[in-house]
Write a protein that holds these residues in place. Structure first.
Motif, PDB file in Angstrom:
ATOM      1  N   ALA A 277       0.776  -1.206   0.019  1.00  0.00           N
ATOM      2  CA  ALA A 277       0.154   0.108  -0.076  1.00  0.00           C
ATOM      3  C   ALA A 277       0.902   1.346  -0.133  1.00  0.00           C
ATOM      4  N   LEU A 278       1.980   1.242   0.645  1.00  0.00           N
ATOM      5  CA  LEU A 278       2.855   2.659   0.630  1.00  0.00           C
ATOM      6  C   LEU A 278       3.368   2.468  -0.593  1.00  0.00           C
ATOM      7  N   ARG A 279       4.152   1.460  -1.080  1.00  0.00           N
ATOM      8  CA  ARG A 279       4.550   1.610  -2.655  1.00  0.00           C
ATOM      9  C   ARG A 279       3.371   2.143  -3.641  1.00  0.00           C
ATOM     10  N   SER A 280       2.312   1.818  -3.587  1.00  0.00           N
ATOM     11  CA  SER A 280       1.113   2.147  -4.526  1.00  0.00           C
ATOM     12  C   SER A 280       0.798   3.496  -4.331  1.00  0.00           C
ATOM     13  N   ARG A 281       0.908   4.069  -2.900  1.00  0.00           N
ATOM     14  CA  ARG A 281       0.612   5.471  -2.703  1.00  0.00           C
ATOM     15  C   ARG A 281       1.908   6.405  -3.182  1.00  0.00           C
ATOM     16  N   GLY A 282       3.103   5.812  -2.847  1.00  0.00           N
ATOM     17  CA  GLY A 282       4.277   6.531  -3.369  1.00  0.00           C
ATOM     18  C   GLY A 282       4.375   6.708  -4.957  1.00  0.00           C
ATOM     19  N   ILE A 283       3.947   5.448  -5.913  1.00  0.00           N
ATOM     20  CA  ILE A 283       3.778   5.777  -7.222  1.00  0.00           C
ATOM     21  C   ILE A 283       2.456   6.677  -7.677  1.00  0.00           C
ATOM     22  N   GLN A 284       1.610   6.621  -6.878  1.00  0.00           N
ATOM     23  CA  GLN A 284       0.641   7.806  -7.211  1.00  0.00           C
ATOM     24  C   GLN A 284       1.043   9.179  -6.834  1.00  0.00           C
ATOM     25  N   SER A 285       1.688   9.211  -5.592  1.00  0.00           N
ATOM     26  CA  SER A 285       2.063  10.553  -5.519  1.00  0.00           C
ATOM     27  C   SER A 285       3.302  11.093  -6.441  1.00  0.00           C
TER      28      SER A 285
ATOM     29  N   VAL B  52       2.816  14.618  -8.505  1.00  0.00           N
ATOM     30  CA  VAL B  52       4.137  15.515  -8.600  1.00  0.00           C
ATOM     31  C   VAL B  52       4.590  15.758  -9.924  1.00  0.00           C
ATOM     32  N   GLN B  53       4.859  14.741 -10.962  1.00  0.00           N
ATOM     33  CA  GLN B  53       5.380  14.857 -12.208  1.00  0.00           C
ATOM     34  C   GLN B  53       4.575  15.600 -13.098  1.00  0.00           C
TER      35      GLN B  53
END
Length: 91
Positions: free
Chosen positions: A26-34, A38-39
């Motif tokens: 879940a943390l990795r998924s949110r990191g990718i989404q974030s 940002v990009q």
């Protein structure tokens, strides 16, 4: 160490191990989404609205700075918990 702290490593070990993979996922998924959000934006882009009517909407730079501060606070708390459970770590 006196109770209730003496058994904390047993409690934490059994309750979190089964959920660790899902938490990390879940943390990795949110990191990718974030990262994707940002990009797509510039650091000076502002939010569409604010939760506090008396404040200007925050810029992306301010939101990211706040995020880094929150991570730092929580990692500091995690370090304290780890030292309570395992003893002093690091310096």
């Amino acid at each position: 160490m006196d109770e209730p702290w003496a058994t904390i490593s047993v409690i934490v070990g059994t309750s979190l191990r089964g959920h660790l993979d899902s938490l990390v996922g879940a943390l990795r998924s949110r990191g990718i989404q974030s990262a994707e959000i940002v990009q797509r934006h510039d650091l000076d882009d502002s939010a569409c609205r604010t939760a506090m009517e008396w404040r200007e909407p925050a810029t992306l730079e301010r939101v990211l700075f706040h995020l880094v501060l929150e991570y730092a606070r929580h990692l500091g708390h995690l370090d304290i918990y780890a030292e309570l459970v395992e003893g002093q770590i690091g310096e």
